[in-house]
Structure formats: structure tokens, C-alpha cells
Design a protein around this motif. Sequence first.
Motif, PDB file in Angstrom:
ATOM      1  N   GLY A  32       0.954  -1.128  -0.388  1.00 44.43           N
ATOM      2  CA  GLY A  32       0.182  -0.359   0.167  1.00 44.43           C
ATOM      3  C   GLY A  32       1.268   1.350  -0.158  1.00 44.43           C
ATOM      4  N   ALA A  33       0.144   1.985  -0.624  1.00 46.57           N
ATOM      5  CA  ALA A  33       0.925   3.603  -0.226  1.00 46.57           C
ATOM      6  C   ALA A  33      -0.239   4.732   0.108  1.00 46.57           C
ATOM      7  N   THR A  34       0.457   5.331   1.394  1.00 53.78           N
ATOM      8  CA  THR A  34      -0.883   6.072   1.966  1.00 53.78           C
ATOM      9  C   THR A  34      -0.428   7.542   2.563  1.00 53.78           C
ATOM     10  N   LEU A  35      -1.097   8.224   3.019  1.00 60.06           N
ATOM     11  CA  LEU A  35      -0.107   9.339   3.854  1.00 60.06           C
ATOM     12  C   LEU A  35      -0.614   9.318   4.850  1.00 60.06           C
ATOM     13  N   ARG A  36      -0.133   9.269   5.923  1.00 54.95           N
ATOM     14  CA  ARG A  36       0.036   9.767   7.538  1.00 54.95           C
ATOM     15  C   ARG A  36      -0.295  10.584   8.102  1.00 54.95           C
ATOM     16  N   GLY A  37      -1.625  11.060   8.038  1.00 51.30           N
ATOM     17  CA  GLY A  37      -1.755  12.035   9.089  1.00 51.30           C
ATOM     18  C   GLY A  37      -2.540  13.355   7.705  1.00 51.30           C
ATOM     19  N   ASP A  38      -2.231  14.666   8.026  1.00 50.12           N
ATOM     20  CA  ASP A  38      -2.447  15.415   7.101  1.00 50.12           C
ATOM     21  C   ASP A  38      -0.805  16.040   6.957  1.00 50.12           C
ATOM     22  N   ASP A  39      -0.064  15.481   6.939  1.00 50.33           N
ATOM     23  CA  ASP A  39       1.352  15.939   6.792  1.00 50.33           C
ATOM     24  C   ASP A  39       2.014  15.333   5.636  1.00 50.33           C
ATOM     25  N   ARG A  40       2.989  15.872   5.176  1.00 46.92           N
ATOM     26  CA  ARG A  40       3.429  15.044   3.775  1.00 46.92           C
ATOM     27  C   ARG A  40       4.278  14.375   4.533  1.00 46.92           C
ATOM     28  N   GLN A  41       3.583  13.173   4.506  1.00 49.44           N
ATOM     29  CA  GLN A  41       4.402  11.956   4.858  1.00 49.44           C
ATOM     30  C   GLN A  41       3.986  10.990   4.318  1.00 49.44           C
TER      31      GLN A  41
END
Length: 131
Positions: free
Chosen positions: A93-102
Motif C-alpha cells: 500500500g501507499a498512503t499519507l500519514r495524517g495531514d502531513d507530507r509523509q
Amino acid sequence: MLSLVELERVATAIGTTLVGGRVERWVEPDKGRLAFQIYRRAEDERTKCVVDLDARPELAHVGVLDRMPKAPDQLPAFSAYLRAHLSRARLEGATLRGDDRQLALRFSAEEGEFVLLLSIFGRRSNLYLLD
């Protein structure tokens, strides 16, 4: 440097085209930069590409390369660890962590589950491997 919106698009693109693929090779061509080759075979479609993760402060981004960059003469410790533990790993999978650029890339390997995290925070950008 990628914005949050651009990074969301990258996560979606990786999720639709590369999830399910197997990593064939890891290279750390420069400090703060990592490239891996991934191969995905679906019903009648085969995809092979090189993903470039760059955490250098001025250039932090994710991209696709035409070919694998040349490996350095000395094997850096981070890429040696990735080769040892994530060779033939499957991208889950490929996701973003939280509302940050991670950007979190989830892998499953023989040794278990790992997350390769690209944090894009200007001068504090970095790559992390979490288990």
C-alpha cells in the motif's frame, strides 16, 4: 518540493499502478536518495518501473525514472539493510500519514511487515524504515 496535494496524487498513482508488485532491487545513489525497481504482473498487464524517493532538503520528491541509477562503489548502510530485509518484498500500500507530507509505503517480506516513510519537511526531510 512536493505539496500535500501533489503527494496525495502520488500516493494514489502508486496505489493504482504498483501495489501488489515485488521489489527487485534497491540502490542508494546519493545520501538522502533511494531508488527501487518494482515489478508487477496482473492478469494481462506487466509493469516494471524504478521509483525514486528523494529526501534531500531542496529536492524532496517522489518520481519514476527511466532506468536504475548507478550504485555507489561503497554500499551505504541504509540500502544494505533494505537489501537484506526487503529483497523480494511485496508493496502492499501507499498512503499519507495524517495531514502531513509523509508518504508511507507498506511492504510485506519474509521477515514481516515494514513501512518505508518519506517525510517531506523542508530541511528536515528524511527517509525512515519502520517495522
